[in-house]
Design an enzyme around this catalytic site. Sequence first.
Site, PDB file in Angstrom:
ATOM      1  N   GLU A 145      61.773  24.476   2.713  1.00  0.00           N
ATOM      2  CA  GLU A 145      61.452  25.246   1.517  1.00  0.00           C
ATOM      3  C   GLU A 145      60.215  24.609   0.892  1.00  0.00           C
ATOM      4  O   GLU A 145      60.019  23.404   0.956  1.00  0.00           O
ATOM      5  CB  GLU A 145      62.632  25.238   0.553  1.00  0.00           C
ATOM      6  CG  GLU A 145      63.822  25.959   1.160  1.00  0.00           C
ATOM      7  CD  GLU A 145      64.968  26.177   0.176  1.00  0.00           C
ATOM      8  OE1 GLU A 145      64.756  26.063  -1.038  1.00  0.00           O
ATOM      9  OE2 GLU A 145      66.068  26.467   0.651  1.00  0.00           O
ATOM     10  N   ALA A 147      63.124   6.804  -2.068  1.00  0.00           N
ATOM     11  CA  ALA A 147      64.441   6.532  -2.665  1.00  0.00           C
ATOM     12  C   ALA A 147      64.566   7.253  -3.995  1.00  0.00           C
ATOM     13  O   ALA A 147      63.579   7.458  -4.700  1.00  0.00           O
ATOM     14  CB  ALA A 147      64.600   5.024  -2.870  1.00  0.00           C
ATOM     15  N   CYS A 200      70.780  23.178   2.722  1.00  0.00           N
ATOM     16  CA  CYS A 200      70.821  22.824   4.154  1.00  0.00           C
ATOM     17  C   CYS A 200      71.434  21.461   4.436  1.00  0.00           C
ATOM     18  O   CYS A 200      72.526  21.378   4.981  1.00  0.00           O
ATOM     19  CB  CYS A 200      69.414  22.901   4.739  1.00  0.00           C
ATOM     20  SG  CYS A 200      68.680  24.523   4.537  1.00  0.00           S
ATOM     21  N   LYS A 254      64.327  20.315  -5.123  1.00  0.00           N
ATOM     22  CA  LYS A 254      63.099  19.597  -4.767  1.00  0.00           C
ATOM     23  C   LYS A 254      61.923  20.374  -5.350  1.00  0.00           C
ATOM     24  O   LYS A 254      62.085  21.552  -5.732  1.00  0.00           O
ATOM     25  CB  LYS A 254      62.971  19.438  -3.254  1.00  0.00           C
ATOM     26  CG  LYS A 254      62.687  20.713  -2.499  1.00  0.00           C
ATOM     27  CD  LYS A 254      62.414  20.374  -1.048  1.00  0.00           C
ATOM     28  CE  LYS A 254      61.839  21.544  -0.294  1.00  0.00           C
ATOM     29  NZ  LYS A 254      61.574  21.261   1.101  1.00  0.00           N
TER      30      LYS A 254
HETATM   31  C1  UGA Z   1      65.554  20.810   5.403  1.00  0.00           C
HETATM   32  C2  UGA Z   1      64.797  20.269   6.626  1.00  0.00           C
HETATM   33  O1  UGA Z   1      63.795  19.362   6.194  1.00  0.00           O
HETATM   34  C3  UGA Z   1      64.143  21.428   7.396  1.00  0.00           C
HETATM   35  O2  UGA Z   1      63.497  20.940   8.563  1.00  0.00           O
HETATM   36  C4  UGA Z   1      65.240  22.429   7.788  1.00  0.00           C
HETATM   37  O3  UGA Z   1      64.695  23.540   8.484  1.00  0.00           O
HETATM   38  C5  UGA Z   1      65.931  22.927   6.532  1.00  0.00           C
HETATM   39  O4  UGA Z   1      66.511  21.800   5.823  1.00  0.00           O
HETATM   40  C6  UGA Z   1      67.006  23.887   6.941  1.00  0.00           C
HETATM   41  O5  UGA Z   1      67.971  23.449   7.578  1.00  0.00           O
HETATM   42  O6  UGA Z   1      66.839  25.086   6.743  1.00  0.00           O
HETATM   43  P1  UGA Z   1      64.816  21.623   2.960  1.00  0.00           P
HETATM   44  O7  UGA Z   1      66.267  21.824   2.674  1.00  0.00           O
HETATM   45  O8  UGA Z   1      63.826  22.660   2.575  1.00  0.00           O
HETATM   46  O9  UGA Z   1      64.600  21.394   4.541  1.00  0.00           O
HETATM   47  O10 UGA Z   1      64.416  20.296   2.212  1.00  0.00           O
HETATM   48  P2  UGA Z   1      63.833  18.856   2.581  1.00  0.00           P
HETATM   49  O11 UGA Z   1      62.385  18.840   2.399  1.00  0.00           O
HETATM   50  O12 UGA Z   1      64.381  18.393   3.875  1.00  0.00           O
HETATM   51  O13 UGA Z   1      64.502  17.992   1.401  1.00  0.00           O
HETATM   52  C7  UGA Z   1      65.922  17.902   1.300  1.00  0.00           C
HETATM   53  C8  UGA Z   1      66.315  17.043   0.143  1.00  0.00           C
HETATM   54  O14 UGA Z   1      66.030  15.675   0.408  1.00  0.00           O
HETATM   55  C9  UGA Z   1      65.649  17.354  -1.190  1.00  0.00           C
HETATM   56  O15 UGA Z   1      66.632  17.356  -2.195  1.00  0.00           O
HETATM   57  C10 UGA Z   1      64.670  16.218  -1.387  1.00  0.00           C
HETATM   58  O16 UGA Z   1      64.433  15.935  -2.725  1.00  0.00           O
HETATM   59  C11 UGA Z   1      65.404  15.077  -0.709  1.00  0.00           C
HETATM   60  N1  UGA Z   1      64.529  13.988  -0.204  1.00  0.00           N
HETATM   61  C12 UGA Z   1      63.591  14.239   0.737  1.00  0.00           C
HETATM   62  C13 UGA Z   1      64.691  12.705  -0.714  1.00  0.00           C
HETATM   63  O17 UGA Z   1      65.550  12.441  -1.575  1.00  0.00           O
HETATM   64  N2  UGA Z   1      63.886  11.685  -0.250  1.00  0.00           N
HETATM   65  C14 UGA Z   1      62.943  11.908   0.694  1.00  0.00           C
HETATM   66  O18 UGA Z   1      62.247  10.953   1.083  1.00  0.00           O
HETATM   67  C15 UGA Z   1      62.785  13.216   1.196  1.00  0.00           C
END
Ligand code: UGA
Length: 436
Positions: free
Chosen positions: A154, A254, A262, A325
Site C-alpha cells: 500500500e 523499530a 496483510c 503506515k
Molecule cells: C505488505 C508487504 O510489504 C507487501 O509486499 C505485500 O504484498 C502486502 O503486505 C500484502 O500482503 O498485500 P503492506 O501491508 O502494504 O505490505 O505494508 P508494509 O509496507 O509491509 O508495512 C507493514 C507494517 O509494518 C506497517 O504497519 C509499517 O508501519 C510496519 N513497519 C514496516 C515497521 O514497523 N517497521 C519497518 O521497518 C517497516
Amino acid sequence: MKLRVSVIGTGYLGATHAACMSSMGFEVIGVDIDPNKIELLSQGKVPFYEPGLEELLQQEIASGRLTFSTDFQAIKDCDVHFICVGTPQSTNSLAADMKYVDAALESIAPICKPGSLVVGKSTVPVGTAARLRSKLLEINSEVDLAWNPEFLREGFAVEDTLHPNRLVVGVTSDAAETKLKEIYQKNLAENTPWVRADLPTSELVKVAANSFLATKISFINAMAEVCEAAGGDVTVLAKAIGYDPRIGSRFLQAGIGFGGGCLPKDIRAFMARAGELGADQALEFLREIDSINLRARQRVIELVRKDLSDNLTGKKVTVLGAAFKPDSDDVRDSPALDIAVQIAAAGALVTIHDPKAIEPAKKRFPALGFEESVESALKGAELVLHLTEWKQYRELDPVKVKSLVSSPIIIDGRNALDREAWVAAGWKFRALGRAN
Ligand code: UGA
C-alpha cells in the site's frame, strides 16, 4: 488479438490490478458484488487513498479499455480471469476466511469460455489453489487455474504492480505459463525475474515473504527492548547491522510495529494452516513474532503512563497518525489507532490527526476526538504521540509546535523524528529503543 482480462473483486488489490492491466494495453472488466464500489470506480473515483491510482483509473476509463460491472456475465468473453477478492481473518479463529474466494470461483466457473485461464492473486492458505482447481474442473472442464501471488505494498501499489520486483506463477501446464507470459510481456521485457512454481509453492512464497518481513520488524523491536534495558540506542544498532548486505537496512525501523490488512493476519493464517498440516512446530516462532509486535504497543502506553504520572484521567493527549503506515488511509489493525483507543479507555482525552485516515478512523471509533488540522489537534496537548510517520509530521517545526501545546512532551513511536531538533527546542523526547 490482445487478451481480454477480467478482475474479480475490486478492493485494494483488484482495483489497482485492473487499472494497471488496462494501462498495459489489455481490455479489462472489473467485477464486484458491491454496487457502491462499482459505481464509484466507474466514475473514476477510488474508494480509498492510494497515490497515483485515481489518475491512472481515470486515464484508463477514458481510453475505453477499462470498465466495471456488478454482473458476472460481463466476464464471459475474457481470456484470463484474475481473482483478487479479500481473505480476512476469520471471526472465530486465526485462519483466513475463504468465503469470498470460494464464492468468486463458483460465480465465474460456469461462465468462463473454453480455453480461458483463472488466475488466483488473493493471499490464501496453501492447498487452496489445488482445491479450487479441482472444483473448477468439475464445473467446467475446459478451463485451467494458475496462482500468481501479489506483492504490492500500500502506498506504492501502482508502481509495484507495473514494475514488480519478481513475478511468481504457480502452474500445472506449459499452456498456463505461456498465457501468463503473454499477460506480463512488458515486465518480461524489463527483465523482471520470473519464477515458475507448482501451485503450493506459489501460495507459500507469498506468506513466506510476509512472514519474513514481519520477523524482520519484530527482530528489531526485540532489539529495541534490549536496548532500553541496557541503555543502548536501537536506531544506531539498526544502522550498523543494516550495512551488512546479508542483513540489509530495510524493514529495520523499530517502533510500534506492523499492522494493516496483510502482515498480522497472514502470519496468523500461516500458523493455523501449518497446524492443519501437522507442521505447527515449524512456525511456532511466528507466535513470538506476533507477541513482540503487540508488546510494542504496550511499551508506548507504559511510556505515556510514566510521563503522565500513571494517571491518564482527563489528560489531553494528541495522537499524530491513525493509518497503519504513511501514504495510506488504511486503518485495519493500525497500531496507532489501537494505542489511541487504549489510552482513551484509560481516561485520557485523545485527539487524533491524520492527513488521510480521519474518515475511516472515525467510522471505526466515532467516540474518539478527531481534528482536520494538525495545529488544532496539537493545541493544549499535555503529551504528543507520533505514531504514523507521515512526511508532514517529520516537517513539523518543534519550536512552533511547542508554542501550541501546554506541556512539551513527545513520544516518537516510529523513530522517525529528528530527536536533536526536538530536544534543542526544549521538548522532553521519548522513543522506543533509545535511552528515555
Ligand atoms: C505488505 C508487504 O510489504 C507487501 O509486499 C505485500 O504484498 C502486502 O503486505 C500484502 O500482503 O498485500 P503492506 O501491508 O502494504 O505490505 O505494508 P508494509 O509496507 O509491509 O508495512 C507493514 C507494517 O509494518 C506497517 O504497519 C509499517 O508501519 C510496519 N513497519 C514496516 C515497521 O514497523 N517497521 C519497518 O521497518 C517497516
